[in-house]
Design an enzyme around this catalytic site. Structure first.
Site, PDB file in Angstrom:
ATOM      1  N   HIS A   1       1.975  -5.158  -5.104  1.00 47.89           N
ATOM      2  CA  HIS A   1       3.413  -4.917  -4.899  1.00 47.89           C
ATOM      3  C   HIS A   1       3.884  -5.803  -3.755  1.00 47.89           C
ATOM      4  CE1 HIS A   1       7.266  -2.988  -4.738  1.00 47.89           C
ATOM      5  NE2 HIS A   1       7.113  -2.710  -3.462  1.00 47.89           N
TER       6      HIS A   1
ATOM      7  N   ASP B   1       6.849  -7.126  -1.709  1.00 44.67           N
ATOM      8  CA  ASP B   1       8.258  -6.986  -1.339  1.00 44.67           C
ATOM      9  C   ASP B   1       8.874  -8.342  -1.023  1.00 44.67           C
ATOM     10  OD1 ASP B   1       8.692  -4.113  -1.362  1.00 44.67           O
ATOM     11  OD2 ASP B   1       7.192  -4.052   0.243  1.00 44.67           O
TER      12      ASP B   1
ATOM     13  N   ASP C   1       8.541   1.046  -6.654  1.00 46.79           N
ATOM     14  CA  ASP C   1       8.822   1.445  -5.266  1.00 46.79           C
ATOM     15  C   ASP C   1      10.243   1.931  -4.970  1.00 46.79           C
ATOM     16  OD1 ASP C   1       8.120   1.908  -2.612  1.00 46.79           O
ATOM     17  OD2 ASP C   1       8.479  -0.149  -1.967  1.00 46.79           O
TER      18      ASP C   1
ATOM     19  N   HIS D   1      14.714  -4.092  -2.968  1.00 48.87           N
ATOM     20  CA  HIS D   1      14.842  -2.692  -2.534  1.00 48.87           C
ATOM     21  C   HIS D   1      14.614  -2.483  -1.038  1.00 48.87           C
ATOM     22  CE1 HIS D   1      10.663  -3.116  -4.062  1.00 48.87           C
ATOM     23  NE2 HIS D   1      10.336  -2.384  -3.015  1.00 48.87           N
TER      24      HIS D   1
END
Ligand SMILES: *[C@@H]1O[C@H](CO)[C@@H](O)[C@H](O)[C@H]1NC(C)=O
Ligand SMILES: *[C@@H]1O[C@H](CO)[C@@H](O)[C@H](O)[C@H]1NC(C)=O
Ligand SMILES: [Zn+2]
Length: 989
Positions: free
Chosen positions: A56, A58, A180, A430
């Site tokens: 994941h 970001d 997420d 996000h």
């Protein structure tokens, strides 16, 4: 030339034959086995455990997107995406059974550009064989609460386009993957469905909702994400992952984890295969009891994992080997390398029916005092900057198309829109527009947007020069909201050009900072325009600090044609009248032809709002309050308020002032009551002539913290409307959802946070209503809000907090800057309209749209060249009011992407909720449309090739909605809430 003519002829020929699928044939390449065909076999009589190796990444959070890419600043967080991709590719080559999914195209794109042709060929092969699979595939994994649908569609389009152009059909993700984001919006589900995804997986939902769904076996469901689009258009199969997006406890084999590796040499002392296998079987069997089929998924990875992928894969290879070896002894568990789409395919094959969901997944709480409803408002200045940047980008895109190549190279140099597109795309992440990043990362997002806008300004200047036949230097004033514009402050004669990005004409009030006291304004036809000069307010002087010196504002109404501009000339008058004077205190009422607002004689607060057309009137008081943010020291819980979480210490907010000091200015163009509540809260109540909306311009900050109390400032509207504890909010700026206090539509809520647990994201509008009245509040950015009392609507405007909320960002949300070392001051606007339900929607819907896509002002100094074209529209005629031109952007040489949207819900309006037909051929004034093909919403598939899995709901009470056929390929019909995406081949006239 010849080639152009040929293509043109071909397009016309296709039209005559009635088929319009240009320019490519079918997308499938028979030589490859990617997608569902490349999935590993499963065993029908066993529990199949799908192991999904993933990372994941970001697109900015604790570090900037570039720091994450390079692995810079590992002192903040150890994370380097370039190494992850290097390492994963290497490890995939070692064993063809291995699988990996990659999600964030912003990173993959950076990596791909730097690979050698032979490495690119290797990666292409991995993709073609389904060993490396893209899921989601947008530029980033967008936030769902605070993003506007238009920017989400753009960022998805950008990422998916790169994947298609680089890998063809094998690069097309089948699954949307939002592991997420902190709550899930119904509009996102609707968009994903229309982008052609077969299913959607996420990790976070309310803890009570999860418990309920585990018991009911409803962690996999069918989300019907629109009440206007006919099913299955907006139906999306949705799966909730078992463990957030982490591996099961004890099975994290990343270099960042401490779980024991599989030690499989029986000669060594630490042999642990039996232990690992039995723990794994225990977890798998427990997980299977809360899902419906004999397939379960395990996410083997987490934040920025796989930098040294060997660790993960070496242990996963062994896990698969040893668990499956037990099948010889009768074990009924089968483990395999898999991907979300392979797992989804098995769920689809199960041919079951699934629980139907029609609401959304907000708000998200991970425990009884931990509601993630603060980020709906966190970083209000960034949220506004992101929203206005979207408006500017749409203008930039439109003008690039309307002026053609002249926009990219013209008198002002090389203009381009790509930098701004990318800046907007990363801003949807996000931890970007959500406000949950570290301060230096927030600054980086803002800097990217500013850079992008500078490049777009060149493009806009070039286009306007070409369209107006004048290469006068264009000046931009981005600080008009605080009355700063060096040109208008000092010039005696200037022109202002108003570009309108909407496909219908708009009127708009312009306010320009000036130092003269009287001006003459004339429109494009030379007619005089009523204009007034009013003094700059003390609040404005306070917020602009030393960035400008205007004493007055020149105010007048402008009109601009659809997708076009109009130019107004302004000149200083030598012996004109003095500026309008400020009167102390407030009048009993101010009114225009549509609205009347009254003020309480004693307090200076609003006391009523009336619509003079519909002859309706409500009591309305509005004031400002602050919640004391929890510092984490109390008996129920030690959770403080922070960037993510909203947790007031008490459910009763402090009033900032019972009364407002007021002064008033009333002119023929605008009437203002300026209210002063405290040194850090003021407001202008403003009514322009001819406006159906009452404007509340609030200025809040710097929030004082010398009392060591974090503050969350709200404004609250208390009305006589009988709301029965219900209010309505939009989802990502589109369809509206009903919210009821202390209530969730799909489970029985145990409410433990009476304020925070009733907050919802407001993206562009919220309303309260009863049988007689509907009061709508249109916002200029995403904000959190709630309706805690009957007839009341509150909106959180600003937050300043002194503690971190322990969700990882590790900073208190305490924003300062070099201009505001004492804390940010934030200014914004709310627009109020009062309408009669149920046909209320038209007015507030159009007002909201004008707030999202605002006219862009450019200025030129001195006299205009007499040959200047002062007015222009890019459309042959305005589109009908129900139709919104969502996208007009250059796609390729002589190809443009067009999205048309029906902007009303099916039940919303008697007049406007009807299908509308638009002629594509007769659309534009500057170009001819010579070919058209329809695409899916994200423009990465031809519409007629889009096939999605069909899923059956357990119960289906949705009324059958009518479908419509286009009259011809050029005459396209839009149903309520439908967005249609077209690739047009155009020739400039
Ligand atoms: C996908 O990309 C290819 C080039 O790789 C292009 O020819 C094709 O038109 C694209 N498909 C779509 C739907 O845009
Ligand atoms: C799926 O289930 C339906 C209804 O139970 C049945 O009619 C259909 O044949 C099944 N399809 C497959 C492929 O098994
Ligand atoms: Zn994340």
């Amino acid at each position: 030339m010849a080639a152009e003519a040929l293509r043109l002829a071909a397009a016309v020929l296709l039209l005559l034959c009635g088929t319009l699928s240009f320019p490519l044939g079918p997308e499938t390449n028979p030589a490859t086995t990617c997608g569902y065909e490349s999935c590993h076999a499963t065993k029908a009589n066993m529990l199949n455990v799908h192991l999904v190796p993933h990372t994941h990444d970001d697109v900015g959070w604790l570090k900037t997107v570039d720091q994450y890419y390079y692995g810079d600043r590992n002192d903040i967080q150890h994370a380097g995406v370039q190494y992850i991709l290097d390492s994963v590719v290497d490890q995939l080559l070692k064993n063809p059974d291995r699988r990996f999914i990659y999600v964030e195209t912003a990173f993959f794109y950076r990596w791909w550009k730097r690979q050698s042709p032979s490495m690119q060929q290797t990666v292409r092969q991995l993709v073609d064989e389904g060993r490396l699979e893209f899921v989601n595939g947008g530029w980033c994994m967008s936030d769902e609460a605070t993003t506007h649908y238009s920017a989400v569609i753009d960022q998805m389009t950008m990422g998916l386009r790169f994947l298609n152009e680089t890998f063809g059909a094998c690069g097309r993700p089948r699954v949307a993957w939002h592991i997420d984001p902190f709550g899930h919006a119904r509009e996102h589900a609707s968009m994903f469905a229309q982008m052609g995804y077969d299913g959607f997986f996420f990790g976070r939902l309310d803890y009570q909702d999860r418990t309920h769904r585990m018991v009911q076996l409803e962690q996999e469901l069918l989300w019907r994400a629109s009440d206007s689009l006919p099913p299955p258009t907006a139906d999306l199969f949705t799966g909730i992952l078992p463990n957030g997006y982490n591996p099961p406890e004890g099975f994290c084999w990343d270099q960042s984890c401490d779980d024991p590796p599989i030690r499989d040499d029986p000669d060594l002392e630490d042999y642990n295969v039996n232990d690992v296998v039995s723990r794994f079987l225990g977890i798998a069997k427990a997980q299977a009891t809360v899902y419906k089929t004999n397939h379960i998924i395990m996410t083997m990875g987490s934040d920025f994992q796989y930098e040294n992928a060997n660790l993960w894969y070496k242990n996963l290879d062994k896990l698969i080997l040893y668990v499956n070896a037990l099948q010889a002894n009768g074990s009924k568990v089968n483990v395999l390398y898999s991907t979300p789409s392979c797992y989804l395919q098995e769920l689809h094959r199960a041919n079951l029916t699934w629980a139907l969901k029609t609401d959304d997944f907000f708000p998200y709480a991970d425990s009884d005092h931990d509601f993630w409803t603060g980020y709906f408002t966190s970083r209000p200045a960034l949220k506004r900057y992101e929203r206005i940047s979207n408006s500017n980008l749409q203008t930039c895109n439109q003008l690039e198309v309307l002026a053609g190549p002249a926009s990219r190279t013209g008198p002002f140099g090389e203009g381009e829109s790509q930098t701004m597109k990318k800046a907007m795309a990363v801003a949807q992440h996000h931890d970007a527009v959500s406000g949950t990043e570290k301060q230096h990362v927030a600054n980086d997002y803002a800097r990217r947007l500013a850079n992008g806008w500078q490049r777009c300004q060149v493009l806009v200047s070039n286009s306007l020069a070409a369209l107006s036949a004048s290469s006068a230097k264009r000046i931009y004033c981005d600080n008009l909201n605080i009355s700063v514009c060096p040109l208008t402050e000092s010039s005696r004669k200037f022109a202002v050009t108003v570009y309108n990005p909407l496909a219908r004409p708009v009127s708009w009030a312009v306010r320009l900072p000036v130092n003269g006291s009287a001006y003459a304004v004339s429109d494009a036809k030379g007619a005089a325009v009523d204009c007034q000069v009013v003094p700059v307010s003390a609040a404005t002087r306070g917020v602009r600090r030393n960035r400008g010196f205007a004493v007055n504002e020149l105010v007048f109404q402008v009109q601009a044609p659809p997708l076009g501009y109009s130019t107004y000339s302004v000149s200083l008058l030598q012996n004109g009248p003095p500026p309008a004077s400020m009167k102390p205190r407030h009048p009993a009422a101010i009114q225009n032809e549509y609205l009347r607002v009254t003020f309480d004689p004693d307090t200076g607060l609003l006391s009523s709002l009336a619509n003079l057309e519909t002859k309706q009137s409500i009591k309305l008081t509005q004031n400002f309050y602050w919640y004391n943010a929890s510092d984490g020291n109390n008996t129920e819980s030690n959770q403080p308020s922070g960037a993510y979480i909203f947790r007031p210490n008490s459910s009763t907010p402090f009033i900032i002032s019972q009364t407002a000091k007021t002064e008033t200015v009333q002119t023929s163009v605008v009437q203002e009551v300026r209210q002063w509540f405290s040194p850090w809260v003021s407001q202008v109540v403003r009514l322009y002539a001819g406006s159906r909306a009452l404007e509340l311009e609030w200025t809040v900050g710097p929030l004082p913290i010398d009392d060591s109390l974090g503050k969350e400032v709200i404004t609250r509207l208390d009305t006589s409307i009988q709301t029965a504890e219900v209010f309505y909010t939009d989802s990502n700026g589109r369809e509206v959802l009903r919210r009821k206090k202390d209530f969730r539509p799909t489970w029985t809520l145990k409410q433990s946070e009476p304020i925070a647990g009733n907050y919802y994201p407001i993206n562009s509008r919220a309303f309260i209503k009863d049988d007689a009245d509907q009061l709508t509040v249109v916002t200029d950015r995403s904000q959190g809000g709630g309706s805690i009392h009957n007839g009341s609507l509150e909106i959180m405007l600003h937050r300043r907090l002194l503690y971190d909320d322990v969700r990882g960002v590790a900073e208190p949300l305490n924003e300062t800057s070099h201009i505001f070392p004492d804390g940010l001051v934030v200014r914004g606007r709310l627009l109020l309209s009062l309408e009669r339900p149920p046909v209320a929607a038209d007015t507030h819907r159009l007002i909201a749209q004008e707030m999202v896509l605002q006219p862009l002002l450019t200025f030129t100094d001195g006299d205009l060249n007499p040959n200047t074209r002062l007015e222009f529209s890019g459309l042959q005629a305005a589109l009908p009011p129900a139709v919104h031109l969502l996208t007009l952007t250059q796609w390729d040489q002589d190809l443009v992407l067009l999205r048309l949207e029906h902007q009303f819900q099916s039940w919303e309006s008697k007049v406007s909720s009807q299908p509308v037909t638009v002629s594509l051929q007769k659309l534009f004034s500057t170009m001819e449309v010579v070919g058209v093909s329809e695409m899916n919403l994200s423009a990465n598939q031809w519409k007629d090739e889009m096939r999605r899995f069909a899923w059956a709901p357990q119960t289906d009470e949705t009324p059958v909605l009518k479908t419509f056929q286009d009259i011809s390929p050029w005459e396209v019909t839009l149903r309520p809430m439908e967005i249609r995406t077209f690739l047009l081949r155009v020739v400039l006239r």
